[in-house]
Design an enzyme around this catalytic site. Sequence first.
Site, PDB file in Angstrom:
ATOM      1  N   TYR A  48       0.465  -3.901   5.742  1.00  0.00           N
ATOM      2  CA  TYR A  48       1.594  -2.994   5.501  1.00  0.00           C
ATOM      3  C   TYR A  48       2.558  -3.147   6.668  1.00  0.00           C
ATOM      4  CZ  TYR A  48       3.770   1.259   3.691  1.00  0.00           C
ATOM      5  OH  TYR A  48       4.652   2.161   3.182  1.00  0.00           O
ATOM      6  N   LYS A 103      -8.332  -6.584 -23.419  1.00  0.00           N
ATOM      7  CA  LYS A 103      -7.833  -7.952 -23.182  1.00  0.00           C
ATOM      8  C   LYS A 103      -7.853  -8.252 -21.689  1.00  0.00           C
ATOM      9  CE  LYS A 103      -6.665  -8.880 -27.534  1.00  0.00           C
ATOM     10  NZ  LYS A 103      -7.068 -10.035 -28.335  1.00  0.00           N
ATOM     11  N   ASP A 146      -0.330  -7.581 -30.060  1.00  0.00           N
ATOM     12  CA  ASP A 146      -0.305  -6.568 -31.112  1.00  0.00           C
ATOM     13  C   ASP A 146       1.097  -6.010 -31.371  1.00  0.00           C
ATOM     14  OD1 ASP A 146      -2.946  -7.118 -31.388  1.00  0.00           O
ATOM     15  OD2 ASP A 146      -3.705  -5.218 -30.666  1.00  0.00           O
ATOM     16  N   ASP A 171      -1.492 -12.918 -30.633  1.00  0.00           N
ATOM     17  CA  ASP A 171      -1.840 -12.787 -32.059  1.00  0.00           C
ATOM     18  C   ASP A 171      -1.281 -13.940 -32.876  1.00  0.00           C
ATOM     19  OD1 ASP A 171      -3.159 -10.020 -32.109  1.00  0.00           O
ATOM     20  OD2 ASP A 171      -1.339  -9.783 -30.936  1.00  0.00           O
ATOM     21  N   ALA A 204       1.013 -12.509 -43.924  1.00  0.00           N
ATOM     22  CA  ALA A 204       2.100 -13.409 -43.491  1.00  0.00           C
ATOM     23  C   ALA A 204       2.856 -12.765 -42.351  1.00  0.00           C
ATOM     24  CB  ALA A 204       3.028 -13.708 -44.663  1.00  0.00           C
ATOM     25  N   ALA A 206       2.279 -12.025 -37.823  1.00  0.00           N
ATOM     26  CA  ALA A 206       2.174 -12.814 -36.595  1.00  0.00           C
ATOM     27  C   ALA A 206       1.108 -13.906 -36.736  1.00  0.00           C
ATOM     28  CB  ALA A 206       1.829 -11.871 -35.432  1.00  0.00           C
ATOM     29  N   ALA A 207      -0.126 -13.500 -37.043  1.00  0.00           N
ATOM     30  CA  ALA A 207      -1.225 -14.463 -37.087  1.00  0.00           C
ATOM     31  C   ALA A 207      -1.075 -15.427 -38.259  1.00  0.00           C
ATOM     32  CB  ALA A 207      -2.559 -13.710 -37.177  1.00  0.00           C
ATOM     33  N   ASN A 327      -9.266 -14.607 -30.955  1.00  0.00           N
ATOM     34  CA  ASN A 327      -8.457 -15.186 -29.884  1.00  0.00           C
ATOM     35  C   ASN A 327      -9.042 -14.992 -28.478  1.00  0.00           C
ATOM     36  OD1 ASN A 327      -7.672 -12.471 -29.574  1.00  0.00           O
ATOM     37  ND2 ASN A 327      -5.863 -12.784 -30.861  1.00  0.00           N
TER      38      ASN A 327
HETATM   39  N1  LIG Z   1      -9.578 -12.489 -35.319  1.00  0.00           N
HETATM   40  C1  LIG Z   1      -8.517 -12.552 -34.532  1.00  0.00           C
HETATM   41  O1  LIG Z   1      -8.548 -13.182 -33.469  1.00  0.00           O
HETATM   42  C2  LIG Z   1      -7.267 -11.880 -34.904  1.00  0.00           C
HETATM   43  C3  LIG Z   1      -7.192 -11.096 -36.012  1.00  0.00           C
HETATM   44  N2  LIG Z   1      -6.003 -10.516 -36.359  1.00  0.00           N
HETATM   45  C4  LIG Z   1      -6.013  -9.611 -37.491  1.00  0.00           C
HETATM   46  O2  LIG Z   1      -5.043 -10.012 -38.428  1.00  0.00           O
HETATM   47  C5  LIG Z   1      -4.430  -8.865 -38.996  1.00  0.00           C
HETATM   48  C6  LIG Z   1      -2.914  -9.004 -38.924  1.00  0.00           C
HETATM   49  O3  LIG Z   1      -2.488  -9.026 -37.588  1.00  0.00           O
HETATM   50  P1  LIG Z   1      -0.980  -9.452 -37.247  1.00  0.00           P
HETATM   51  O4  LIG Z   1      -0.640 -10.751 -37.888  1.00  0.00           O
HETATM   52  O5  LIG Z   1      -0.847  -9.319 -35.787  1.00  0.00           O
HETATM   53  O6  LIG Z   1      -0.176  -8.269 -37.957  1.00  0.00           O
HETATM   54  P2  LIG Z   1       1.288  -8.232 -38.642  1.00  0.00           P
HETATM   55  O7  LIG Z   1       1.609  -6.805 -38.787  1.00  0.00           O
HETATM   56  O8  LIG Z   1       2.211  -9.113 -37.906  1.00  0.00           O
HETATM   57  O9  LIG Z   1       1.054  -8.874 -40.098  1.00  0.00           O
HETATM   58  C7  LIG Z   1       0.236  -8.280 -41.053  1.00  0.00           C
HETATM   59  C8  LIG Z   1       0.407  -9.043 -42.347  1.00  0.00           C
HETATM   60  O10 LIG Z   1      -0.631  -8.621 -43.237  1.00  0.00           O
HETATM   61  C9  LIG Z   1      -0.042  -8.289 -44.471  1.00  0.00           C
HETATM   62  N3  LIG Z   1      -0.787  -7.228 -45.146  1.00  0.00           N
HETATM   63  C10 LIG Z   1      -1.191  -6.053 -44.646  1.00  0.00           C
HETATM   64  N4  LIG Z   1      -1.815  -5.340 -45.602  1.00  0.00           N
HETATM   65  C11 LIG Z   1      -1.774  -6.082 -46.717  1.00  0.00           C
HETATM   66  C12 LIG Z   1      -2.206  -5.880 -48.049  1.00  0.00           C
HETATM   67  N5  LIG Z   1      -2.804  -4.745 -48.415  1.00  0.00           N
HETATM   68  N6  LIG Z   1      -2.021  -6.890 -48.950  1.00  0.00           N
HETATM   69  C13 LIG Z   1      -1.398  -8.019 -48.592  1.00  0.00           C
HETATM   70  N7  LIG Z   1      -0.959  -8.264 -47.341  1.00  0.00           N
HETATM   71  C14 LIG Z   1      -1.126  -7.304 -46.431  1.00  0.00           C
HETATM   72  C15 LIG Z   1       1.350  -7.785 -44.131  1.00  0.00           C
HETATM   73  O11 LIG Z   1       2.173  -7.867 -45.291  1.00  0.00           O
HETATM   74  P3  LIG Z   1       3.741  -7.439 -45.286  1.00  0.00           P
HETATM   75  O12 LIG Z   1       4.445  -8.569 -44.552  1.00  0.00           O
HETATM   76  O13 LIG Z   1       4.103  -7.375 -46.710  1.00  0.00           O
HETATM   77  O14 LIG Z   1       3.817  -6.133 -44.556  1.00  0.00           O
HETATM   78  C16 LIG Z   1       1.738  -8.778 -43.031  1.00  0.00           C
HETATM   79  O15 LIG Z   1       2.257  -9.959 -43.595  1.00  0.00           O
HETATM   80  C17 LIG Z   1      -5.009  -7.652 -38.280  1.00  0.00           C
HETATM   81  O16 LIG Z   1      -6.053  -7.126 -39.071  1.00  0.00           O
HETATM   82  C18 LIG Z   1      -5.602  -8.214 -37.024  1.00  0.00           C
HETATM   83  O17 LIG Z   1      -6.738  -7.513 -36.562  1.00  0.00           O
HETATM   84  C19 LIG Z   1      -4.855 -10.727 -35.649  1.00  0.00           C
HETATM   85  C20 LIG Z   1      -4.878 -11.500 -34.538  1.00  0.00           C
HETATM   86  C21 LIG Z   1      -6.114 -12.083 -34.044  1.00  0.00           C
HETATM   87  C1  LIG Z   2      -8.199  -9.961 -31.948  1.00  0.00           C
HETATM   88  C2  LIG Z   2      -6.838  -9.472 -31.990  1.00  0.00           C
HETATM   89  O1  LIG Z   2      -6.027  -9.809 -31.133  1.00  0.00           O
HETATM   90  C3  LIG Z   2      -6.426  -8.630 -33.074  1.00  0.00           C
HETATM   91  O2  LIG Z   2      -7.204  -8.373 -33.992  1.00  0.00           O
HETATM   92  O3  LIG Z   2      -5.264  -8.194 -33.047  1.00  0.00           O
HETATM   93 MG   LIG Z   3      -4.228  -8.679 -31.164  1.00  0.00          MG
END
Ligand SMILES: NC(=O)C1=CN([C@@H]2O[C@H](COP(=O)(O)OP(=O)(O)OC[C@H]3O[C@@H](n4cnc5c(N)ncnc54)[C@H](OP(=O)(O)O)[C@@H]3O)[C@@H](O)[C@H]2O)C=CC1
Ligand SMILES: CC(=O)C(=O)O
Ligand SMILES: [Mg+2]
Length: 419
Positions: A48, A103, A146, A171, A204, A206-207, A327
Site C-alpha cells: 500500500y 463458473k 447466460d 453459452d 435457436a 445463443a447455444a 461448457n
Molecule cells: N449443456 C450446456 O453446456 C449448455 C446448455 N445450455 C442450455 O440451453 C438452453 C438455451 O440456452 P441459451 O441458448 O443460452 O438461451 P436463449 O434464450 O438464447 O435461447 C433459447 C432458445 O430456446 C428456444 N426455446 C425455448 N423454449 C422453447 C420451446 N418450448 N419450444 C421451442 N423452442 C424453445 C427459444 O425459442 P425462441 O427463439 O422462439 O424464444 C430460443 O431459441 C438452456 O436450457 C441452457 O441451460 C446453454 C448453454 C450451455
Molecule cells: C451450462 C450453461 O452454461 C447453461 O446451461 O447455461
Molecule cells: Mg450458461
Amino acid sequence: MTDSEHSASLDADLNRQALDFHALPRPGKIGTEVTKPAVTQHDLSLAYTPGVAEPVRQIHADPDLAYRYTNKGNLVAVITDGTAVLGLGNVGSLAGKPVMEGKAVLFKRFADIDCFDIEVNAESPQAFIDTVARIAPTFGGINLEDIAAPHCFEIEHALRERLDIPVFHDDQHGTAIIIAAGLLNALELQGKTLAEAQIVVLGAGAAGIAGVRLLVALGAQPERIFCIDRQGVIHSARTDLNPYKRSVAVETEQRTLADAMRDADVLIGVSGPDLVTPEMLATMAPRPIVFALSNPVPEIRPAVALAVRDDLIMATGRSDYPNQINNVLGFPFIFRGALDVRAACINEAMQIAAVEALRTLAREPVPPEVLAAYGLTDLRFGPDYIIPKPFDPRLRERVPAAVAQAARDSGVARLPATH
Ligand SMILES: NC(=O)C1=CN([C@@H]2O[C@H](COP(=O)(O)OP(=O)(O)OC[C@H]3O[C@@H](n4cnc5c(N)ncnc54)[C@H](OP(=O)(O)O)[C@@H]3O)[C@@H](O)[C@H]2O)C=CC1
Ligand SMILES: CC(=O)C(=O)O
Ligand SMILES: [Mg+2]
C-alpha cells in the site's frame, strides 16, 4: 413408488442439499485470497502507500505493465444480465449470481484462473455493453454468461470490437465447442459422418445458433440442419425471423419438431425442459444421437429416451449422467490457453483446436483419479463415454496448449506460448 415419483423425490433431496451447500458454513461459493505478505509495517509500505505508487507510475507510462504488476493477466470477469440463466429463463441478474459464482469456481478449480462474478442490471443491450467496456481494464478476459439471444450476439460483437482482450460468450462458443467434440465422436461410434448427418437443433438462441455455425465450419451441410424455436421449424418462408435465425433458415415443408425429428440422425436440445416426447424419438433414424442439453432439466430424460431406443447415444448437460456435454469442459481451458499467450481474442481457429483436443482425449485410457471421482471401475471410449470428464487432469495440459498454439498460428497471440 412410480419411476417419476422416485425421481421427483431424488430431485427434492438434491435441491435441499444444494441449498445447504450454498448457505453453509459461509454464504456463497468463492472468496478472494491475498497473494503477497501483509504482516509487517514494511509489507504495508510495499503493498500500500507509499510503495504502491511506483507500479501506478509505471503502468501510467506503459499500460502493458499492468500485466506485470497487477492480477489483470490472470483475472477473468464472468458477466451476466440474467436474461437466460441456465434453462430457467429471465430470472434477473441477482438470481443468476449462484451460477456465475459457480463458473468462477470452475475457472479457479480447473485452470487456476481468478475470477470475479459480475451481475449487471442493464436497461438495454447498449447499457450492458457500456458497463462491461467501462470495467474491462480490470480484466485479462471477459466471459459473457447466460445472456439471451438475440441480444447476446449484438453484445458480444460490440465488445469484441471495443476491447483488446478476449471476449467470449460461453453459452455460444463454449457450448458449441463441446457439442462439436462430442458429436464427432458419437457420429463415428454410430458409423455416421457430420457431412451426411441430418441434424435437428431444438433452440435457436445463443447455444443453438453458435452450435450450427461451428458444426457447419466443421463440415455439416447447412441444408441438413433444421433449427426449431417456439414457432416450430425455422424455414425460409417465415417472416418473423431475426437476422440470426434467418441465417440458419432452410427451405423445407417441415413445420413442427415432430416433423423434423422423423429420420433425423441427431437431436441437439438447447431449449428447455421436457420438450421431446418418446414418440418423437421413436421416429428418428437408426442409431440416433440425442444431446438433451437444457439445464437443469433436459429436453428428454435419459431413462425415458433409452427406454424407447436401445441403439441411442445419449448425452445431457448434467453432472449426474454419463456423457456430460457441458461448457465446463471448455471455458476454463480455453481461457487458460488464451491468457497464457495474451491472445487478443478467441477466434474460430482456437475454438476448433479445442474441439480437436477434447475429442482426441476421449479416445485415450482414462486415468484412475477420474474413475475414482465418478465411482467407476472402468470407462473407455464408447456410447457412454464420448467426451472427457471435467475432472480429467489432462484437460489442463492438452486444451490450453492446443488453443495457445492456434492463437499463435492465427496471429492473435501477443506473447510466446509457455506450453
Ligand atoms: N449443456 C450446456 O453446456 C449448455 C446448455 N445450455 C442450455 O440451453 C438452453 C438455451 O440456452 P441459451 O441458448 O443460452 O438461451 P436463449 O434464450 O438464447 O435461447 C433459447 C432458445 O430456446 C428456444 N426455446 C425455448 N423454449 C422453447 C420451446 N418450448 N419450444 C421451442 N423452442 C424453445 C427459444 O425459442 P425462441 O427463439 O422462439 O424464444 C430460443 O431459441 C438452456 O436450457 C441452457 O441451460 C446453454 C448453454 C450451455
Ligand atoms: C451450462 C450453461 O452454461 C447453461 O446451461 O447455461
Ligand atoms: Mg450458461
